[in-house]
Scaffold this active site. Structure first.
Site, PDB file in Angstrom:
ATOM      1  N   ASP A 201      43.752 -55.927 -78.380  1.00 11.30           N
ATOM      2  CA  ASP A 201      44.817 -55.673 -79.357  1.00 11.30           C
ATOM      3  C   ASP A 201      45.767 -56.872 -79.403  1.00 11.30           C
ATOM      4  O   ASP A 201      46.426 -57.191 -78.416  1.00 11.30           O
ATOM      5  CB  ASP A 201      45.611 -54.420 -78.965  1.00 11.30           C
ATOM      6  CG  ASP A 201      46.682 -54.116 -80.000  1.00 11.30           C
ATOM      7  OD1 ASP A 201      46.316 -53.605 -81.072  1.00 11.30           O
ATOM      8  OD2 ASP A 201      47.869 -54.414 -79.757  1.00 11.30           O
TER       9      ASP A 201
ATOM     10  N   LYS B  25      47.818 -57.872 -86.359  1.00 13.61           N
ATOM     11  CA  LYS B  25      48.807 -57.126 -87.158  1.00 13.61           C
ATOM     12  C   LYS B  25      49.625 -58.092 -88.003  1.00 13.61           C
ATOM     13  O   LYS B  25      50.014 -59.165 -87.523  1.00 13.61           O
ATOM     14  CB  LYS B  25      49.771 -56.347 -86.244  1.00 13.61           C
ATOM     15  CG  LYS B  25      49.077 -55.574 -85.131  1.00 13.61           C
ATOM     16  CD  LYS B  25      50.006 -54.728 -84.305  1.00 13.61           C
ATOM     17  CE  LYS B  25      49.287 -54.181 -83.084  1.00 13.61           C
ATOM     18  NZ  LYS B  25      49.410 -55.021 -81.884  1.00 13.61           N
TER      19      LYS B  25
ATOM     20  N   HIS C 123      52.168 -53.990 -89.088  1.00 11.62           N
ATOM     21  CA  HIS C 123      52.792 -53.810 -87.772  1.00 11.62           C
ATOM     22  C   HIS C 123      53.930 -52.783 -87.821  1.00 11.62           C
ATOM     23  O   HIS C 123      54.060 -51.947 -86.925  1.00 11.62           O
ATOM     24  CB  HIS C 123      53.301 -55.176 -87.288  1.00 11.62           C
ATOM     25  CG  HIS C 123      53.442 -55.300 -85.812  1.00 11.62           C
ATOM     26  ND1 HIS C 123      53.205 -56.459 -85.131  1.00 11.62           N
ATOM     27  CD2 HIS C 123      53.823 -54.412 -84.859  1.00 11.62           C
ATOM     28  CE1 HIS C 123      53.419 -56.278 -83.835  1.00 11.62           C
ATOM     29  NE2 HIS C 123      53.803 -55.045 -83.651  1.00 11.62           N
TER      30      HIS C 123
ATOM     31  N   TYR D 256      52.951 -61.722 -81.190  1.00 13.02           N
ATOM     32  CA  TYR D 256      52.881 -61.895 -79.730  1.00 13.02           C
ATOM     33  C   TYR D 256      52.812 -63.374 -79.314  1.00 13.02           C
ATOM     34  O   TYR D 256      52.826 -63.688 -78.127  1.00 13.02           O
ATOM     35  CB  TYR D 256      51.700 -61.101 -79.151  1.00 13.02           C
ATOM     36  CG  TYR D 256      51.773 -59.611 -79.457  1.00 13.02           C
ATOM     37  CD1 TYR D 256      52.964 -59.026 -79.895  1.00 13.02           C
ATOM     38  CD2 TYR D 256      50.662 -58.784 -79.331  1.00 13.02           C
ATOM     39  CE1 TYR D 256      53.039 -57.671 -80.204  1.00 13.02           C
ATOM     40  CE2 TYR D 256      50.734 -57.425 -79.621  1.00 13.02           C
ATOM     41  CZ  TYR D 256      51.920 -56.879 -80.065  1.00 13.02           C
ATOM     42  OH  TYR D 256      51.998 -55.538 -80.360  1.00 13.02           O
TER      43      TYR D 256
HETATM   44  N1  LIG Z   1      52.179 -51.761 -82.636  1.00 12.56           N
HETATM   45  C1  LIG Z   1      53.281 -51.957 -81.936  1.00 12.56           C
HETATM   46  O1  LIG Z   1      54.387 -51.966 -82.470  1.00 12.56           O
HETATM   47  C2  LIG Z   1      53.193 -52.147 -80.478  1.00 12.56           C
HETATM   48  C3  LIG Z   1      51.985 -52.394 -79.897  1.00 12.56           C
HETATM   49  N2  LIG Z   1      51.869 -52.578 -78.544  1.00 12.56           N
HETATM   50  C4  LIG Z   1      50.537 -52.879 -77.988  1.00 12.56           C
HETATM   51  O2  LIG Z   1      50.255 -51.968 -76.924  1.00 12.56           O
HETATM   52  C5  LIG Z   1      50.035 -52.700 -75.727  1.00 12.56           C
HETATM   53  C6  LIG Z   1      50.466 -51.908 -74.506  1.00 12.56           C
HETATM   54  O3  LIG Z   1      51.821 -51.581 -74.547  1.00 12.56           O
HETATM   55  P1  LIG Z   1      52.937 -52.289 -73.627  1.00 12.56           P
HETATM   56  O4  LIG Z   1      54.232 -52.037 -74.289  1.00 12.56           O
HETATM   57  O5  LIG Z   1      52.516 -53.666 -73.347  1.00 12.56           O
HETATM   58  O6  LIG Z   1      52.991 -51.452 -72.311  1.00 12.56           O
HETATM   59  P2  LIG Z   1      52.018 -50.693 -71.285  1.00 12.56           P
HETATM   60  O7  LIG Z   1      52.464 -49.281 -71.291  1.00 12.56           O
HETATM   61  O8  LIG Z   1      50.606 -51.020 -71.538  1.00 12.56           O
HETATM   62  O9  LIG Z   1      52.495 -51.325 -69.918  1.00 12.56           O
HETATM   63  C7  LIG Z   1      52.233 -52.654 -69.581  1.00 12.56           C
HETATM   64  C8  LIG Z   1      52.973 -52.968 -68.293  1.00 12.56           C
HETATM   65  O10 LIG Z   1      52.439 -52.174 -67.224  1.00 12.56           O
HETATM   66  C9  LIG Z   1      51.990 -53.013 -66.171  1.00 12.56           C
HETATM   67  N3  LIG Z   1      50.705 -52.460 -65.694  1.00 12.56           N
HETATM   68  C10 LIG Z   1      49.495 -52.550 -66.282  1.00 12.56           C
HETATM   69  N4  LIG Z   1      48.563 -51.887 -65.592  1.00 12.56           N
HETATM   70  C11 LIG Z   1      49.195 -51.353 -64.519  1.00 12.56           C
HETATM   71  C12 LIG Z   1      48.756 -50.580 -63.433  1.00 12.56           C
HETATM   72  N5  LIG Z   1      47.487 -50.214 -63.304  1.00 12.56           N
HETATM   73  N6  LIG Z   1      49.685 -50.211 -62.500  1.00 12.56           N
HETATM   74  C13 LIG Z   1      50.976 -50.588 -62.615  1.00 12.56           C
HETATM   75  N7  LIG Z   1      51.452 -51.330 -63.634  1.00 12.56           N
HETATM   76  C14 LIG Z   1      50.574 -51.710 -64.589  1.00 12.56           C
HETATM   77  C15 LIG Z   1      51.801 -54.385 -66.773  1.00 12.56           C
HETATM   78  O11 LIG Z   1      52.059 -55.395 -65.822  1.00 12.56           O
HETATM   79  P3  LIG Z   1      50.935 -56.511 -65.425  1.00 12.56           P
HETATM   80  O12 LIG Z   1      50.579 -57.242 -66.681  1.00 12.56           O
HETATM   81  O13 LIG Z   1      51.643 -57.348 -64.437  1.00 12.56           O
HETATM   82  O14 LIG Z   1      49.793 -55.741 -64.834  1.00 12.56           O
HETATM   83  C16 LIG Z   1      52.894 -54.399 -67.848  1.00 12.56           C
HETATM   84  O15 LIG Z   1      54.143 -54.750 -67.290  1.00 12.56           O
HETATM   85  C17 LIG Z   1      50.823 -53.986 -75.971  1.00 12.56           C
HETATM   86  O16 LIG Z   1      50.493 -54.991 -75.033  1.00 12.56           O
HETATM   87  C18 LIG Z   1      50.461 -54.273 -77.392  1.00 12.56           C
HETATM   88  O17 LIG Z   1      49.166 -54.805 -77.478  1.00 12.56           O
HETATM   89  C19 LIG Z   1      52.975 -52.425 -77.735  1.00 12.56           C
HETATM   90  C20 LIG Z   1      54.218 -52.189 -78.272  1.00 12.56           C
HETATM   91  C21 LIG Z   1      54.429 -52.054 -79.692  1.00 12.56           C
HETATM   92  O1  LIG Z   2      54.410 -54.852 -80.893  1.00 14.24           O
HETATM   93  C1  LIG Z   2      55.596 -54.998 -80.692  1.00 14.24           C
HETATM   94  C2  LIG Z   2      56.124 -55.561 -79.471  1.00 14.24           C
HETATM   95  O2  LIG Z   2      57.483 -55.852 -79.444  1.00 14.24           O
HETATM   96  C3  LIG Z   2      58.122 -56.139 -80.610  1.00 14.24           C
HETATM   97  C4  LIG Z   2      59.546 -56.555 -80.409  1.00 14.24           C
HETATM   98  O3  LIG Z   2      60.385 -55.475 -80.195  1.00 14.24           O
HETATM   99  C5  LIG Z   2      57.937 -54.984 -81.499  1.00 14.24           C
HETATM  100  O4  LIG Z   2      58.482 -55.248 -82.718  1.00 14.24           O
HETATM  101  C6  LIG Z   2      56.534 -54.671 -81.728  1.00 14.24           C
HETATM  102  O5  LIG Z   2      56.362 -53.380 -82.138  1.00 14.24           O
END
Ligand SMILES: NC(=O)C1=CN([C@@H]2O[C@H](COP(=O)(O)OP(=O)(O)OC[C@H]3O[C@@H](n4cnc5c(N)ncnc54)[C@H](OP(=O)(O)O)[C@@H]3O)[C@@H](O)[C@H]2O)C=CC1
Ligand SMILES: O=C1CO[C@H](CO)[C@@H](O)[C@@H]1O
Length: 320
Positions: free
Chosen positions: A47, A81, A114, A52
């Protein structure tokens, strides 16, 4: 041999691996290694997003793994996105071409709007006025959608979808669409389990994709005293009984509900841990216990766009 990830079938007949790797805040200096390791481990769904600021580095890993013969392009499922500053219909093709060029690909498997809100067009992703307030654009996301449909016709993307759309916004898209969205990617975890939006989407042939499934502990605005999903007593107790980690329970929770899930990690051991969920499933009782944690606990509020007419969570009359 790596486990094969089960797939979800979209309304256009194409399939998507139910588990993918998130890349938001995956440092450009680490993400090439992390995506490469993920592909070695068995991940096939990545993703990404223009916002990003690491699509070039993700693309390097994809190129290398194809070169090594570990995967072929068609084995992979790559999402990107379109950011809010590219919503104007004449900019949509330009936006996808930037992501394609950065990723080194000639098509995307999935391209998402997005957010529903359009921001002022230009190179600054968060254009702001003298008071630091984001400057909006009045482009209607339905017009953006019609331009997204052209990308499918042109073969630049296989499927299109939305992200962060509420039920009213999704309905407007469905009413205008020639090509239906295949998914709505939204924040989804036990504190915001999205049951109503999931049922609403499912009834209309739209899948749900869960972002921040682990509670996004790395999000820049996280407060140290906030409850943490990865340390939630209910999640911990289920994990202990099943001899799994809390993260594995949180990921399996989505898989068992039929929701696509995209946890982010750049740590090799956690990338592997998050993938190692195919030898168990949660009982109905455990799922119900996890469902009971729902508390409208939104972690990604996109506060800077809150006064925008198309902000998906700002209208109290629209509850999902
Ligand atoms: N469409 C949108 O608006 C959005 C989309 N997204 C997408 O969704 C993805 C995931 O969401 P995100 O907000 O990043 O958060 P997550 O809920 O996936 O959490 C990620 C965090 O958890 C830690 N982590 C990962 N695996 C473990 C584990 N097994 N045990 C403990 N800690 C862990 C990671 O650290 P480390 O890397 O050090 O392991 C990182 O700090 C994003 O990366 C993005 O691709 C996210 C937000 C908004
Ligand atoms: O994917 C995302 C990660 O963070 C961004 C900054 O707030 C968001 O806008 C977005 O949804």
């Amino acid at each position: 041999m790596a486990a094969k990830v089960p797939s979800v079938t979209f309304n256009n007949g194409l399939t998507c691996p139910i588990l993918g790797l998130g890349t938001w805040q995956s440092n450009p200096g680490e993400v090439t290694r992390a995506v490469g390791e993920a592909i070695d481990i068995g991940y096939r769904h990545i993703d990404c997003a223009h916002l990003y600021f690491n699509e070039k580095e993700v693309g390097e890993a994809i190129k290398e793994k194809i070169k090594q013969g570990i995967v072929k392009r068609e084995d992979l499922f790559i999402t990107s996105k379109i950011w809010n500053t590219y919503h104007r219909p004449d900019l949509v093709e330009k936006a996808v071409k930037i992501s394609l060029s950065d990723l080194g690909l000639d098509y995307l498997d999935l391209y998402l709007i997005h957010w529903p809100m359009a921001y002022k067009e230009g190179s600054d992703p968060f254009p702001s006025d003298a008071n630091g307030k984001v400057i909006y654009s009045d482009v209607d996301y339905v017009d953006t959608w019609k331009a997204m449909e052209n990308l499918v016709e042109k073969g630049l993307v296989k499927s299109i979808g939305v992200s962060n759309f509420n039920s009213v916004q999704l309905t407007r898209i469905l009413n205008a669409a020639t090509i239906k969205p295949v998914t709505n990617q939204v924040e989804c975890h036990p504190y915001l389990n999205q049951t109503k939006l999931f049922d609403f989407c499912e009834a209309r042939g739209v899948t749900l994709t869960a972002y921040s499934p682990l509670g996004s502990p790395q999000r820049p605005w996280a407060k140290p005293d906030e409850p943490s999903l990865l340390e939630d007593p209910k999640v911990l107790s289920i994990a202990k009984r099943l001899n799994k980690t809390p993260a594995q329970i949180l990921i399996r929770y989505q898989v068992d509900r039929g929701i696509i899930v995209i946890p982010k990690s750049t740590s090799k051991s956690r990338i592997a841990e998050n993938f190692n969920i195919w030898d168990f499933s949660l009982s109905e009782e455990d799922i119900n216990a996890i469902n009971s944690l729902d508390c409208n606990g939104r972690l990604i509020p996109q506060a800077e766009g809150r006064e925008h007419k198309d902000h998906p969570f700002a209208n109290p009359d629209i509850t999902f």
